[in-house]
Design an enzyme around this catalytic site. Structure first.
Site, PDB file in Angstrom:
ATOM      1  N   TRP A   1       0.703  -1.408   0.202  1.00 16.15           N
ATOM      2  CA  TRP A   1       0.096  -0.520  -0.031  1.00 16.15           C
ATOM      3  C   TRP A   1       0.813   0.983   0.208  1.00 16.15           C
ATOM      4  O   TRP A   1       0.367   2.580   0.104  1.00 16.15           O
ATOM      5  CB  TRP A   1      -1.236   0.098   0.649  1.00 16.15           C
ATOM      6  CG  TRP A   1      -2.029  -1.082   1.038  1.00 16.15           C
ATOM      7  CD1 TRP A   1      -2.926  -1.567  -0.485  1.00 16.15           C
ATOM      8  CD2 TRP A   1      -3.031  -1.460   2.081  1.00 16.15           C
ATOM      9  NE1 TRP A   1      -3.787  -2.388   0.148  1.00 16.15           N
ATOM     10  CE2 TRP A   1      -3.790  -2.106   0.801  1.00 16.15           C
ATOM     11  CE3 TRP A   1      -3.221  -1.038   3.349  1.00 16.15           C
ATOM     12  CZ2 TRP A   1      -5.001  -2.617   1.647  1.00 16.15           C
ATOM     13  CZ3 TRP A   1      -4.775  -1.235   4.082  1.00 16.15           C
ATOM     14  CH2 TRP A   1      -5.652  -2.180   2.777  1.00 16.15           C
ATOM     15  N   LYS A   2       1.847   1.511   0.265  1.00 17.91           N
ATOM     16  CA  LYS A   2       3.288   1.857  -0.303  1.00 17.91           C
ATOM     17  C   LYS A   2       2.925   3.281   1.012  1.00 17.91           C
ATOM     18  O   LYS A   2       1.984   3.004   2.245  1.00 17.91           O
ATOM     19  CB  LYS A   2       2.965   2.380  -1.734  1.00 17.91           C
ATOM     20  CG  LYS A   2       3.689   1.583  -2.321  1.00 17.91           C
ATOM     21  CD  LYS A   2       3.800   2.387  -3.355  1.00 17.91           C
ATOM     22  CE  LYS A   2       4.376   0.941  -4.826  1.00 17.91           C
ATOM     23  NZ  LYS A   2       4.483   1.319  -6.014  1.00 17.91           N
TER      24      LYS A   2
ATOM     25  N   HIS B   1      13.278  -2.652  -1.694  1.00 17.33           N
ATOM     26  CA  HIS B   1      12.021  -1.889  -3.083  1.00 17.33           C
ATOM     27  C   HIS B   1      12.911  -1.317  -3.520  1.00 17.33           C
ATOM     28  O   HIS B   1      13.162  -0.529  -3.414  1.00 17.33           O
ATOM     29  CB  HIS B   1      11.065  -1.291  -2.436  1.00 17.33           C
ATOM     30  CG  HIS B   1       9.645  -1.550  -3.176  1.00 17.33           C
ATOM     31  ND1 HIS B   1       9.495   0.229  -3.977  1.00 17.33           N
ATOM     32  CD2 HIS B   1       8.760  -1.640  -3.629  1.00 17.33           C
ATOM     33  CE1 HIS B   1       8.738  -0.238  -4.940  1.00 17.33           C
ATOM     34  NE2 HIS B   1       7.862  -1.749  -4.619  1.00 17.33           N
TER      35      HIS B   1
ATOM     36  N   GLU C   1      10.729  -7.032  -9.283  1.00 11.99           N
ATOM     37  CA  GLU C   1       9.969  -5.935  -9.651  1.00 11.99           C
ATOM     38  C   GLU C   1      10.730  -4.850 -10.520  1.00 11.99           C
ATOM     39  O   GLU C   1      11.933  -4.112 -10.062  1.00 11.99           O
ATOM     40  CB  GLU C   1       9.618  -5.262  -8.834  1.00 11.99           C
ATOM     41  CG  GLU C   1       8.540  -5.831  -7.656  1.00 11.99           C
ATOM     42  CD  GLU C   1       8.280  -5.351  -6.532  1.00 11.99           C
ATOM     43  OE1 GLU C   1       6.371  -5.175  -7.073  1.00 11.99           O
ATOM     44  OE2 GLU C   1       8.886  -4.245  -6.091  1.00 11.99           O
TER      45      GLU C   1
ATOM     46  N   GLY D   1       4.421   1.162 -11.142  1.00 11.54           N
ATOM     47  CA  GLY D   1       4.057   2.675 -11.310  1.00 11.54           C
ATOM     48  C   GLY D   1       3.890   3.713 -12.731  1.00 11.54           C
ATOM     49  O   GLY D   1       3.724   4.862 -12.509  1.00 11.54           O
TER      50      GLY D   1
ATOM     51  N   GLY E   1       0.876  -2.319  -6.155  1.00 11.70           N
ATOM     52  CA  GLY E   1       0.922  -1.507  -5.752  1.00 11.70           C
ATOM     53  C   GLY E   1      -0.334  -0.783  -6.041  1.00 11.70           C
ATOM     54  O   GLY E   1      -1.380  -1.502  -5.242  1.00 11.70           O
TER      55      GLY E   1
HETATM   56  P1  PGA Z   1       2.049  -0.743  -8.803  1.00 19.23           P
HETATM   57  O1  PGA Z   1       3.999  -0.649  -7.249  1.00 19.23           O
HETATM   58  O2  PGA Z   1       1.815  -1.956  -8.740  1.00 19.23           O
HETATM   59  O3  PGA Z   1       2.134  -0.178  -8.201  1.00 19.23           O
HETATM   60  O4  PGA Z   1       3.403  -0.591 -10.192  1.00 19.23           O
HETATM   61  C1  PGA Z   1       4.298  -2.546  -7.343  1.00 19.23           C
HETATM   62  C2  PGA Z   1       5.855  -2.387  -6.538  1.00 19.23           C
HETATM   63  O5  PGA Z   1       6.347  -1.350  -6.493  1.00 19.23           O
HETATM   64  O6  PGA Z   1       5.007  -3.257  -5.888  1.00 19.23           O
END
Ligand code: PGA
Length: 246
Positions: free
Chosen positions: A10-11, A93, A162, A168, A229
């Site tokens: 969820w950042k 990350h 990732e 994002g 994310g």
């Molecule tokens: P995202 O992020 O799905 O918004 O691209 C993935 C993540 O950073 O773990």
């Protein structure tokens, strides 16, 4: 097709009230959300709230998005892996690597701290667009994985591939690219770990996963789960992803 794990990063998207409301909606859709192995990584301030509201779910694990290299001490603003009783913690990350200048040496300390204290962690690895264009993807992954401990002795290690260019951006890596990278990671894991340790290692993909891509990517056999994310912090999108995979 085996069922994939949905790990929701969820950042800093949801504050504590919004996290609570999200979890109430999960409770209101209990049948659907009980069908999958789910991991939620809320903002630190919402961990207790989410843990309380997840009590009725055996299948939902709660983790931290990051932790300190120490478990206690004079470290203003930082969070110890022992500050809550969590099931996992994300380390390495790309947002930590770039925004907070975290290098492999520091990430190694965090990883070992998580494995020692809670016996579980998700290590994120992935190349930038430049590195991909220069055909350095495997080289980068190998270097980022060089921090792995040589034995994991029953601990759970998740490795999330990732690609930085995919996080994002709406650019999901192609199935072929993910398969190639996961196969490479698998080779490195086989070199490093015994047959006994290997079942405790799971492979994830993260980078713009949403309801439009989840189905196709789910057919990747080496893939155990997704690290998601923005689409995981939007209740309707999360629900749609699960519905697609029912
Ligand atoms: P995202 O992020 O799905 O918004 O691209 C993935 C993540 O950073 O773990």
């Amino acid at each position: 097709m085996n069922k994939k794990i949905f790990a929701a990063n969820w950042k800093m998207y949801l504050n504590s009230n919004e996290s609570r409301e999200f979890m109430l909606k999960i409770n209101a859709n209990k049948d659907l959300f009980s069908e999958f192995d789910i991991m939620i990584f809320p903002s630190h301030v919402a961990i207790s709230i989410i843990q309380d509201l997840a009590k009725g779910f055996d299948n939902i694990k709660i983790g931290m998005q990051d932790c300190d290299i120490l478990t206690s001490g004079a470290v203003t603003g930082s969070n110890s892996i022992t500050s809550h009783k969590v099931d996992s913690c994300i380390v390495g990350h790309s947002e930590r690597r770039t925004i907070f200048n975290e290098n492999d040496e520091l990430i190694k300390k965090k990883l070992n701290n998580c494995l020692d204290q809670i016996g579980s962690a998700i290590l994120c690895v992935g190349e930038t667009l430049n590195e991909k264009e220069e055909n350095k993807t495997f080289e980068v992954i190998k270097k980022q994985l060089s921090i792995l401990p040589h034995q994991i002795q029953g601990k759970n290690l998740d490795i999330a591939y990732e690609p930085v260019w995919s996080i994002g951006t709406g650019l999901v890596a192609s199935k072929q690219h993910i398969e190639d990278v996961l196969s490479y990671i698998n080779i490195l894991i086989k070199e490093l770990y015994s047959d006994e340790d290997r079942p405790n290692i799971r492979l994830f993909y993260g980078g713009s996963v949403d309801e439009n891509s989840v189905e196709e990517l789910s057919s990747i056999s080496l893939l155990d789960g997704f690290l998601i994310g923005s689409a995981s912090a939007d209740f309707d999108k999360f629900k749609n992803m699960l519905n697609k995979m029912r």
